[in-house]
Design a protein around this motif. Structure first.
Motif, PDB file in Angstrom:
ATOM      1  N   THR A 150       0.856  -1.177   0.000  1.00 12.23           N
ATOM      2  CA  THR A 150       0.000   0.000   0.000  1.00 12.23           C
ATOM      3  C   THR A 150       0.896   1.232   0.000  1.00 12.23           C
ATOM      4  O   THR A 150       2.119   1.136   0.108  1.00 12.23           O
ATOM      5  CB  THR A 150      -0.969  -0.004   1.202  1.00 12.23           C
ATOM      6  N   ALA A 151       0.288   2.386  -0.138  1.00 11.84           N
ATOM      7  CA  ALA A 151       0.996   3.678  -0.113  1.00 11.84           C
ATOM      8  C   ALA A 151      -0.089   4.750  -0.067  1.00 11.84           C
ATOM      9  O   ALA A 151      -1.287   4.441  -0.074  1.00 11.84           O
ATOM     10  CB  ALA A 151       1.864   3.849  -1.363  1.00 11.84           C
ATOM     11  N   PHE A 152       0.321   6.006  -0.022  1.00  9.45           N
ATOM     12  CA  PHE A 152      -0.647   7.107  -0.062  1.00  9.45           C
ATOM     13  C   PHE A 152      -1.442   6.982  -1.358  1.00  9.45           C
ATOM     14  O   PHE A 152      -0.870   6.843  -2.438  1.00  9.45           O
ATOM     15  CB  PHE A 152       0.079   8.447   0.006  1.00  9.45           C
ATOM     16  N   THR A 153      -2.753   7.018  -1.253  1.00 14.28           N
ATOM     17  CA  THR A 153      -3.608   6.667  -2.393  1.00 14.28           C
ATOM     18  C   THR A 153      -3.969   7.874  -3.246  1.00 14.28           C
ATOM     19  O   THR A 153      -3.894   9.027  -2.798  1.00 14.28           O
ATOM     20  CB  THR A 153      -4.907   6.021  -1.892  1.00 14.28           C
ATOM     21  N   ASN A 154      -4.423   7.593  -4.459  1.00 18.35           N
ATOM     22  CA  ASN A 154      -4.918   8.663  -5.333  1.00 18.35           C
ATOM     23  C   ASN A 154      -6.080   9.399  -4.671  1.00 18.35           C
ATOM     24  O   ASN A 154      -6.191  10.631  -4.784  1.00 18.35           O
ATOM     25  CB  ASN A 154      -5.383   8.083  -6.672  1.00 18.35           C
ATOM     26  N   GLU A 155      -6.929   8.642  -3.971  1.00 19.39           N
ATOM     27  CA  GLU A 155      -8.074   9.252  -3.290  1.00 19.39           C
ATOM     28  C   GLU A 155      -7.610  10.248  -2.220  1.00 19.39           C
ATOM     29  O   GLU A 155      -8.161  11.350  -2.092  1.00 19.39           O
ATOM     30  CB  GLU A 155      -8.935   8.152  -2.658  1.00 19.39           C
ATOM     31  N   GLU A 156      -6.569   9.870  -1.485  1.00 22.19           N
ATOM     32  CA  GLU A 156      -6.052  10.763  -0.442  1.00 22.19           C
ATOM     33  C   GLU A 156      -5.397  12.006  -1.057  1.00 22.19           C
ATOM     34  O   GLU A 156      -5.544  13.115  -0.523  1.00 22.19           O
ATOM     35  CB  GLU A 156      -5.073   9.996   0.459  1.00 22.19           C
ATOM     36  N   GLU A 157      -4.687  11.827  -2.175  1.00 26.31           N
ATOM     37  CA  GLU A 157      -4.094  12.989  -2.862  1.00 26.31           C
ATOM     38  C   GLU A 157      -5.201  13.961  -3.282  1.00 26.31           C
ATOM     39  O   GLU A 157      -5.064  15.181  -3.148  1.00 26.31           O
ATOM     40  CB  GLU A 157      -3.302  12.551  -4.108  1.00 26.31           C
ATOM     41  N   GLN A 158      -6.299  13.411  -3.800  1.00 26.49           N
ATOM     42  CA  GLN A 158      -7.417  14.261  -4.235  1.00 26.49           C
ATOM     43  C   GLN A 158      -8.009  15.032  -3.066  1.00 26.49           C
ATOM     44  O   GLN A 158      -8.313  16.223  -3.179  1.00 26.49           O
ATOM     45  CB  GLN A 158      -8.496  13.397  -4.904  1.00 26.49           C
ATOM     46  N   LYS A 159      -8.140  14.345  -1.935  1.00 24.82           N
ATOM     47  CA  LYS A 159      -8.722  14.989  -0.749  1.00 24.82           C
ATOM     48  C   LYS A 159      -7.818  16.111  -0.228  1.00 24.82           C
ATOM     49  O   LYS A 159      -8.283  17.033   0.429  1.00 24.82           O
ATOM     50  CB  LYS A 159      -8.990  13.957   0.348  1.00 24.82           C
ATOM     51  N   MET A 160      -6.519  16.022  -0.520  1.00 19.58           N
ATOM     52  CA  MET A 160      -5.581  17.077  -0.118  1.00 19.58           C
ATOM     53  C   MET A 160      -5.485  18.180  -1.167  1.00 19.58           C
ATOM     54  O   MET A 160      -4.719  19.131  -1.005  1.00 19.58           O
ATOM     55  CB  MET A 160      -4.189  16.480   0.130  1.00 19.58           C
ATOM     56  N   ASN A 161      -6.237  18.031  -2.272  1.00 19.71           N
ATOM     57  CA  ASN A 161      -6.204  19.018  -3.361  1.00 19.71           C
ATOM     58  C   ASN A 161      -4.801  19.262  -3.898  1.00 19.71           C
ATOM     59  O   ASN A 161      -4.394  20.400  -4.119  1.00 19.71           O
ATOM     60  CB  ASN A 161      -6.815  20.352  -2.905  1.00 19.71           C
ATOM     61  N   ILE A 162      -4.076  18.151  -4.094  1.00 17.06           N
ATOM     62  CA  ILE A 162      -2.675  18.326  -4.491  1.00 17.06           C
ATOM     63  C   ILE A 162      -2.344  17.610  -5.802  1.00 17.06           C
ATOM     64  O   ILE A 162      -1.208  17.619  -6.260  1.00 17.06           O
ATOM     65  CB  ILE A 162      -1.763  17.851  -3.327  1.00 17.06           C
ATOM     66  N   MET A 163      -3.359  17.016  -6.426  1.00 18.79           N
ATOM     67  CA  MET A 163      -3.141  16.232  -7.643  1.00 18.79           C
ATOM     68  C   MET A 163      -2.363  16.991  -8.718  1.00 18.79           C
ATOM     69  O   MET A 163      -1.497  16.434  -9.383  1.00 18.79           O
ATOM     70  CB  MET A 163      -4.482  15.793  -8.236  1.00 18.79           C
ATOM     71  N   ASP A 164      -2.669  18.274  -8.874  1.00 18.62           N
ATOM     72  CA  ASP A 164      -2.038  19.039  -9.960  1.00 18.62           C
ATOM     73  C   ASP A 164      -0.574  19.356  -9.685  1.00 18.62           C
ATOM     74  O   ASP A 164       0.149  19.801 -10.569  1.00 18.62           O
ATOM     75  CB  ASP A 164      -2.811  20.337 -10.216  1.00 18.62           C
ATOM     76  N   LYS A 165      -0.110  19.116  -8.441  1.00 20.20           N
ATOM     77  CA  LYS A 165       1.295  19.389  -8.097  1.00 20.20           C
ATOM     78  C   LYS A 165       2.177  18.142  -8.245  1.00 20.20           C
ATOM     79  O   LYS A 165       3.402  18.234  -8.220  1.00 20.20           O
ATOM     80  CB  LYS A 165       1.408  19.866  -6.640  1.00 20.20           C
ATOM     81  N   LEU A 166       1.544  16.970  -8.356  1.00 21.68           N
ATOM     82  CA  LEU A 166       2.301  15.722  -8.324  1.00 21.68           C
ATOM     83  C   LEU A 166       3.075  15.479  -9.616  1.00 21.68           C
ATOM     84  O   LEU A 166       2.534  15.653 -10.702  1.00 21.68           O
ATOM     85  CB  LEU A 166       1.351  14.538  -8.103  1.00 21.68           C
ATOM     86  N   PRO A 167       4.337  15.037  -9.514  1.00 19.78           N
ATOM     87  CA  PRO A 167       5.067  14.648 -10.727  1.00 19.78           C
ATOM     88  C   PRO A 167       4.498  13.359 -11.333  1.00 19.78           C
ATOM     89  O   PRO A 167       4.636  13.110 -12.524  1.00 19.78           O
ATOM     90  CB  PRO A 167       6.502  14.443 -10.241  1.00 19.78           C
ATOM     91  N   PHE A 168       3.876  12.521 -10.512  1.00 23.16           N
ATOM     92  CA  PHE A 168       3.195  11.302 -10.952  1.00 23.16           C
ATOM     93  C   PHE A 168       2.284  10.859  -9.818  1.00 23.16           C
ATOM     94  O   PHE A 168       2.371  11.372  -8.701  1.00 23.16           O
ATOM     95  CB  PHE A 168       4.208  10.190 -11.307  1.00 23.16           C
ATOM     96  N   LYS A 169       1.374   9.926 -10.101  1.00 18.81           N
ATOM     97  CA  LYS A 169       0.497   9.388  -9.058  1.00 18.81           C
ATOM     98  C   LYS A 169       1.140   8.120  -8.506  1.00 18.81           C
ATOM     99  O   LYS A 169       1.365   7.163  -9.259  1.00 18.81           O
ATOM    100  CB  LYS A 169      -0.887   9.078  -9.629  1.00 18.81           C
TER     101      LYS A 169
END
Length: 218
Positions: A150-169
């Motif tokens: 497991t790892a920090f999930t796409n769902e959690e990234e979305q909830k942090m409103n940080i998806m657009d800052k990520l170099p990759f998911k």
């Protein structure tokens, strides 16, 4: 003689224009667990020297028991100078900084592949598994391929409103490399063990992941 653990932390302070670094509790909590188990701990980073902390990961004062590990962050060992043969276990705390300097770091890749091929204990929490991305074993297979993790999930990234800052998911990349990826509820304690590999989903999973890692090392 205590078991020797290498903790690898990020050197990266920014992810694009986003201020980041090491997520303090994902380092401080496992460090305390390892210390209580009598492990000898070396803290290293890709750049060596001072390690930046994610400003969102602490408020005022760190707990007293973290005084020693926090002090060590002022002058970490250089990761490239570490010999995997010197350690019984390797543990990767997270923070978004790992998304920048863990993937494609040749020193980290060689340590992870060496540990995997010798079936030594590997642990990672939250964004720490970014260090597994693009790791290829000597047989040509990806490290993540077929491993339960497991790892920090796409769902959690979305909830942090940080998806657009990520170099990759991170979740997507691990899945793409063949990981048998699973997850618990967002921001709830969730840990996965696969042989000598233990991974935690998020900061809330740090203590459980560290305890499982310690049990595997004993």
């Amino acid at each position: 003689m205590g078991k020797k653990v290498l903790m690898v932390v990020t050197s990266s302070q920014t992810m694009g224009d986003h201020q980041t670094g090491l997520w303090l509790s994902e380092y401080g909590e496992p460090y305390s667990v390892f210390e209580k188990n009598g492990f000898e701990i070396t803290v290293a980073s890709p750049g060596g020297g001072n390690v930046p902390l994610d400003p969102n990961s602490y408020e005022d004062e760190a707990p007293d028991e973290w005084e020693k590990p926090v002090k060590l962050l002022e002058n970490t060992e250089n990761l490239a100078a570490q010999d995997p043969n010197d350690f019984d276990g390797v543990f990767l705390p997270g923070g978004h900084g790992t998304m920048v300097d863990f993937p494609n770091n040749s020193a980290l890749q060689s340590i992870i592949s060496d540990f995997a091929e010798k079936d030594k204990v590997i642990g990672a929490v939250c964004h720490g598994p970014a260090g597994f991305v693009n790791v290829t074993l000597s047989n040509g297979r990806k490290f993540a391929d077929g491993r339960r993790m497991t790892a920090f999930t796409n769902e959690e990234e979305q909830k942090m409103n940080i998806m657009d800052k990520l170099p990759f998911k991170l979740e997507s990349s691990l899945r793409n490399e063949g990981a048998d990826f699973s997850q618990g509820e967002p921001f709830a304690d969730y840990t996965v063990i696969d042989g000598n590999l233990v991974t935690g989903q998020n900061p809330q999973s740090s203590i459980a992941t560290a305890n499982q890692f310690a049990d595997l090392l004993k």
